[in-house]
Write an enzyme that holds these catalytic residues in place. Structure first.
Site, PDB file in Angstrom:
ATOM      1  N   GLU A  28     -83.864  65.035 -35.163  1.00  0.00           N
ATOM      2  CA  GLU A  28     -84.612  65.426 -33.959  1.00  0.00           C
ATOM      3  C   GLU A  28     -85.798  66.333 -34.273  1.00  0.00           C
ATOM      4  OE1 GLU A  28     -81.631  67.021 -31.364  1.00  0.00           O
ATOM      5  OE2 GLU A  28     -80.775  65.070 -30.905  1.00  0.00           O
ATOM      6  N   GLU A  50     -77.745  58.693 -30.950  1.00  0.00           N
ATOM      7  CA  GLU A  50     -76.811  59.548 -30.227  1.00  0.00           C
ATOM      8  C   GLU A  50     -76.846  59.131 -28.761  1.00  0.00           C
ATOM      9  OE1 GLU A  50     -77.662  63.697 -30.848  1.00  0.00           O
ATOM     10  OE2 GLU A  50     -77.860  63.486 -33.019  1.00  0.00           O
TER      11      GLU A  50
END
Ligand code: ZN
Ligand code: ZN
Ligand code: ZN
Lengths: 635, 635, 635
Positions: free
Chosen positions: B144, B316
């Site tokens: 991320e 995710e």
């Protein structure tokens, strides 16, 4: 129990020849206590070691000769400017890393050992001079710990102190890493001196790290206070007091209180309403000139639990408009008297007004006193005098056990601040919502720490949101004869802020497993079958217990086995009222639906009824005007 | 195309004897992928150079032996604490000048050469050990990028890096001064080392300065990623992936993606709804437990364009409540399955759930997993298993070109953040409003960079708000057979953030000059003749082109010549719908008015219809309950 | 009086061969003044001592040859980058302790002696070259002092300067301690070098400390300006001007203006409406494209009082959308002309538009000019030309005394910012509310400092919120033949920010004692007997004077004896209108109820009527379209 009225006075602010007249007027008004000294360090010691106690001697003499008893404060909330030359690093540091500078008050870091020693030194010097002086009837240590967000400091002193504290608590970094789960995100430490304070992290710090710091910071307040207690105890038999401030929850008041004799607090009903009561705008508008009808009582009941043997005072009571709320209107006529009566009904030994004469200078020049700055009586003086006249006529009500106990636990406040999970989850607000629900049913309440030894003798015990349920506590709750309500969110964590395993609440004899929780924004309340709704917080519970309340979709919200109940949501006021009423009914406690704004406090066969609303209310055949009150016998 | 389900797993969080059982349960649930390792640096290298790969070897073995394929992450998002001892200046610095400290994650500055080398080193070490291991089917680099506002750093490393970058780009300060217009306010520089980062200026910095810094910061993310790619490429043939985060726009995903093989993103529909979707309160209330009906799809279509050859994953996927939005309710039953189906319908190769078991400790302890912290199944597990059972029955839909292309250009995002001109002008919001309008018409969309080579084969091309129209782009738009919509604000600037001269949009063959612009606060919308209104942004246009839409006062809002259209305002939803419908009609694209909350995604002869609303919806004879979905053949 | 139109021009922004054409077009449009040079330091002195005045010589020649008069600015608002190498500590420091960096403008601290000397040096150099040049008709010193919150700086230079200033003012720390009441909270100082700036204190600093710093900061602006005046005065006879910015109140404009010849201000009606006018949302919506109907006039009347002999200009006038308000729509057609007429009606000698051609680069690229960036006429140019054509037809109205004087006192603004007592108490807002009330009654107003010598000749004198009433002032107010209104909050303090004793207002001949004050949140207004209400602020007054207005509960709100009135509350618009109307009636001043959005300005026998509303209004038989205006003779 003798009830006393008093006032806060600053002889150093006024010409010495004015003191006798002030003292005489205090006495005339029926005041018998006078608190002095707590901000006077620069006059007591204008330069290091240059002690000037002569003026204080004379002030005490003037007051005592007028028949007043003196409460003497240690001046440690306002170190003089020269202290910074001796301890340049004594200032607290804010969460953004900036020192919080000299120029107002409370400009010290609780972790700083040098300043702590200075505070003990001035306390000892005062104790040596006045400790056996019979004119000094009590001591106040420092002033309003934690006010102005001063409990948490991110200074070097705090950083080093925190590392030592961690080393003491965990003994090894391995143990700390395990306790905190530092394997997560590779946060493991090899040495204690690698651990920083939990501010300015990229995203939120480990909640265990944050909670440890909150515990540490509270311990530093305890230690700071204890240093002064240690200095004074050998030198005096007079009671030691601290004056706590409303809704300051950053340190554990029970822990500080354990070293003291009497708890006191500073009650500013109108300032608090606008500044720190969480309530809808229409509620604040309705009580603008009266203060919240439950906020003062909550603190009265809390501090009765903090003081040794239930001894507590109001050290400062608002006598008119203050200067520090967003807006500062004047109290409705009669409210000063009402607030004071209410304090006495909750067991206060003394109520002192802040302050005698409004100062025309410096930060609080817009804060009313009993006298105006021009020495004329302010409206508060008349109410104080009326109150003094009331006192002898009041029934003699010693503190007695209330039927309901509400557990208030400071570490739970810290834990849920660290991890609210929903933007409006606040532990104080949860406890206060429950307290308000009890008060609307006319009930008297004891607010107590999470200590089974303190809970005995109540018919109903409420344990909302308690971080951790100890084995002692679960054993007690399972065996007490009281009705017990636990939850929401209680028992959900280990003391180290991990999720409890097995999943909470882990009550003995009540089958309940909270499998997950949901937080709900305003507008997303979940309606309950029996009316009202769950708001803010709701849990999914697996249970074989009896279901007393459930959502319209069939999720259990209140369950019980025997006397133990578990509450799996934050009830809105309607649901809270019903749930509490039902609990009281099971506990054999009689409830009374109080009219809006009317509250009562019961002691044995007496009770006080007060009207906080701005309209006439009729209650049990008594017509109560705004700010009206009545003491009555309970048949 | 094979579709896979997976899960994120942290063997280092659990006792080793639990691994085999976890692996078996994963397999039982129908999962075939497992991502590990991405935060484990402190376990892989507890002290500098002390490599401990043995546990990872064993974890991979356990997982592989259970029949699972492993995605291995480089742990560079969480440098261990010792890294700071080696590189004390590696922390990012916030815009106020404070270092962002250790204690959570992403605590590094992308500009720091020392840390970049460390990241490449650990990637190389992992590559050397596992690069040829067939059990590792893919690599995830870091985690991320940009999350927690970490792209922009005001550190010394960034300052020096920026100066070098400027020197490379402009070669001389004279050239830079000219490009930025530094004659304005005497801002000229004589040496590159006089140029500071554009934070803390007295009033806003030169927008050219600010945009240059934004470009630089994005380049540093590209360079950081590239360093790991360079380390891994020689050592493995497995695909390299990064997992992007929703609505993180501070770096150019297309540029990062160009070095990788597969794009993936982390999809948290409910967290995003409350945290980063711009929508009215009633919309958020209606989709509270479902997520926004277009936000996920937008990112699916965006990342399909970022991945090489359209390859993309969900790395995710939220399986229950998360811990980081302002409030965190639970998904409606069925939504976890719906979100995953939707991802597959948009071409995902894999959907991995975050995470296997809810951790009872550290920052994400309130984040649901497929298992509860006590190892029992959480609600998400059942949906994951149901989904696994669905997969073999799904039609095999390979990524195909959508009829509509929407250009999304990261530098335009930065430019308009630097210079919004109106408080609510936001480039992402503009593109998303257009995307939502398309989805409400039942359309499938490709989101693509501003690269003519990528736009071929679409019937309708939308180019809102593109900072600069290159000569290539204008040539392409003038000659494509597609219908083209450009604007508002497109082509209004040079790449250096000056106003384009001649004034924009400078389309070939469409006479239009934007002479000035107006921004409009809420309530000041300009009504359109045909209904709806312009909001937020409207331009004054001189044109001889055909006027298709105009305000009630006669100002042109949509004009065209041939296939090219220019849109001179931000249309409200009503106007947006009409404009897009008309464009589709001209482009020969069939539209469908979707019921509120119902969306579809078309691939060739199949389509998926989903119901995001919380009510039953009927669409094309299918009754869709809340969270309902249906795959159907298109006749 | 000759009225002039002008424009702000930046020859350094454009190729030299464009200058003659620009100059010719200015002249054609009817402009006669051109302001240049005020941001050009880096072109005038590209490196220290390397003076390049040749281009400026040529620019002046080109302009003068076209028949334009030149206003020459000193470029001190934008020191070049090399200045920081010479004076690294010259930057202002914000209240959080961060230097405010280079990269925009106004990047200097007013307290820095080194930079002040540099500013005087460049002013002297310009004066030496152009001081006797007849083509230069006026000088502008610096630009918009205080814009971007630059008056207050917490730098080392400020800290040292403040200590010196305190030493000068108080002579001894004992005197300072007494003046400030530093006995309160032990804040006493022993040495001036112990006194810090009043930022970052734990809670609010002593208001006397804060006010002293505000006075100091204002004095530094005066001193900075005076240094340039001192440099230029011996070198030129042309008038010296500063261009103030709207609602910048951090320094005393009267004190700066005392050193100058003409006051000018920069009028951005639409930017101000959204950025700094305090008004309800519906008011802002109604005037979105026109600007507030009273805000410009307030500043016109204020700066007429700041300029020597009432001389004042508009140095910058918005000619179209600006770039810096939250939203930036375009003015309604006609507003540019209306604003300019209104300025002339209030006595402006000149109105200059900002700017000639919209710059395509740097910070203000989205700010409209009279020309578009592509050199075509922008809408403002046509209005400017129409205005130029209007000018010869206007009646020749010299500045004349208005019937009403409103006192505006900068130290009162600082004092009440330091101590608002209620969150919405603002001195400017109070004065502006009174001013708006006067304008709605059709009145012309002079805004003047608190100087009795300036108040003579008015029929009504209004003194709201004046911090301190000097003996001169009370004597004047008691003896003037004008009707006088004092209050609320006037005369309530000593100049040192203590409460006045006897309690205020201490008017001669008007018995009134303000015993305490209340501040009122929205919704808690106190209704008045005669209609309307008191809002925000209300005082308890003991008085034997005649009571003209009281609350419905009987509290006096307006009292009088003879011509002197005391106002004990902040009246809402309804009450304000009635109170002002009654006062005017007593003063023999005729009032006119103006239609919503219509305003007038009277000079002797002429008046201008303007329509700020977006609808047709009829007033005295004139039908005024939106932005309409009419000059008329008063019969
Ligand atoms: Zn206090
Ligand atoms: Zn994640
Ligand atoms: Zn300007």
């Amino acid at each position: 129990m003798t009830r006393k009225l008093g006032v806060c006075y600053y002889p150093e602010h006024w010409p010495e020849d004015q003191w006798p007249r002030d003292a005489a007027r205090m006495k005339d008004a029926g005041l018998t206590l006078v608190r002095i000294g707590e901000f006077a360090w620069s006059r007591l010691e204008p330069s290091p070691g240059d002690l000037r106690f002569d003026w204080l001697d004379r002030a005490i003499s003037v007051l005592a000769e007028a028949g007043l008893e003196v409460v003497l404060g240690t001046p440690t909330a306002t170190p003089p400017r020269w202290m910074l030359d001796r301890h340049p690093d004594m200032l607290a540091v804010d969460a953004r890393g900036q020192p919080r500078k000299f120029g107002s008050r409370r400009h010290y870091c609780f972790s700083h050992p040098g300043y702590r020693a200075e505070a003990a030194r001035i306390a000892r010097l005062l104790g040596e001079r006045y400790g056996r002086d019979p004119r000094i009837v009590a001591w106040q240590i420092d002033n309003e710990y934690g006010c102005h967000d001063t409990t948490l400091s991110y200074s070097d002193a705090a950083r080093h102190g925190f590392r030592d504290w961690l080393a003491q608590r965990y003994q090894s970094t391995d143990a700390l890493n395990r306790a905190w789960g530092n394997v997560f995100w590779s946060m493991a430490y090899d040495r204690f001196d690698q651990i920083d304070l939990p501010n300015l992290t990229v995203t939120e710090p480990n909640p265990a790290h944050a909670l440890a710091f909150r515990r540490y910071a509270s311990d530093m307040v305890v230690a700071f206070n204890r240093a002064q207690v240690a200095a004074l105890r050998p030198l005096t038999d007079a009671p030691l007091i601290h004056n706590y401030m409303g809704r300051v929850t950053e340190f554990d008041h029970h822990a500080v209180g354990a070293d003291l004799d009497i708890a006191s607090w500073d009650s500013y009903p109108m300032g608090f309403l606008l500044d720190r009561v969480e309530a809808p705008a229409d509620h604040k508008a309705a009580y603008l000139r009266q203060g919240d009808p439950d906020f003062q009582a909550f603190h009265h009941d809390l501090y009765r639990g903090v003081g040794r043997d239930g001894r507590w005072w109001i050290m400062e009571q608002q006598p008119g408009p203050v200067n520090w709320a967003p807006w500062n209107p004047a109290p409705l006529p009669g409210m000063v008297r009402l607030w004071s009566h209410e304090a006495f009904a909750h067991g206060a030994e003394a109520v002192c007004f802040f302050r005698w004469r409004q100062a025309p200078f410096a930060q609080e020049q817009m804060h009313a006193g009993l006298l105006r700055p021009d020495d004329s009586p302010a409206p508060g003086l008349e109410e104080a005098a009326a109150l003094a006249a009331d006192l002898p006529r009041l029934p003699d009500v010693s503190p007695s056990r209330a039927p309901v106990a509400l557990v208030f636990d400071y570490p739970s406040q810290w834990a849920w601040e660290v991890q609210p999970q929903g933007a409006d989850f606040d532990y104080f607000a949860l406890c206060f919502a429950m307290y308000r629900g009890l008060r609307k049913l006319g009930l008297s309440v004891d607010i107590l720490p999470a200590d089974p030894a303190r809970l005995a003798g109540h018919d109903l015990i409420l344990v909302p949101g308690l971080l951790h349920l100890s084995a002692d506590m679960t054993a007690y709750l399972a065996t007490t004869q009281a009705q017990v309500l636990v939850g929401p969110r209680a028992g959900s964590k280990t003391p180290e802020m991990s999720i409890a395993l097995p999943l909470g609440p882990n009550l003995q004899g009540l089958d309940a497993t909270v499998t997950h929780v949901e937080t709900l924004p305003p507008g997303a309340e979940r309606a309950l079958q029996r009316g009202g709704a769950a708001e803010r917080w709701i849990e999914a519970v697996e249970t074989r217990a009896e279901i007393l309340e459930e959502t319209t979709e069939g999720a259990p919200v209140l369950i019980r086995t025997g006397r133990q109940h578990y509450l799996a949501a934050w009830p809105d006021p309607e649901a809270m009222g019903r749930i509490l009423r039902d609990l009281c009914s099971r506990a054999g406690i009689q409830t009374t639906d109080m009219p809006e704004g009317v509250r009562q406090r019961v002691h044995g066969h007496h009770k006080l009824v007060v009207n906080y609303s701005s309209e006439m209310r009729v209650f049990e055949n008594d017509a109560l005007p705004p700010a009206g009150l009545v003491w009555k016998l309970i048949p």
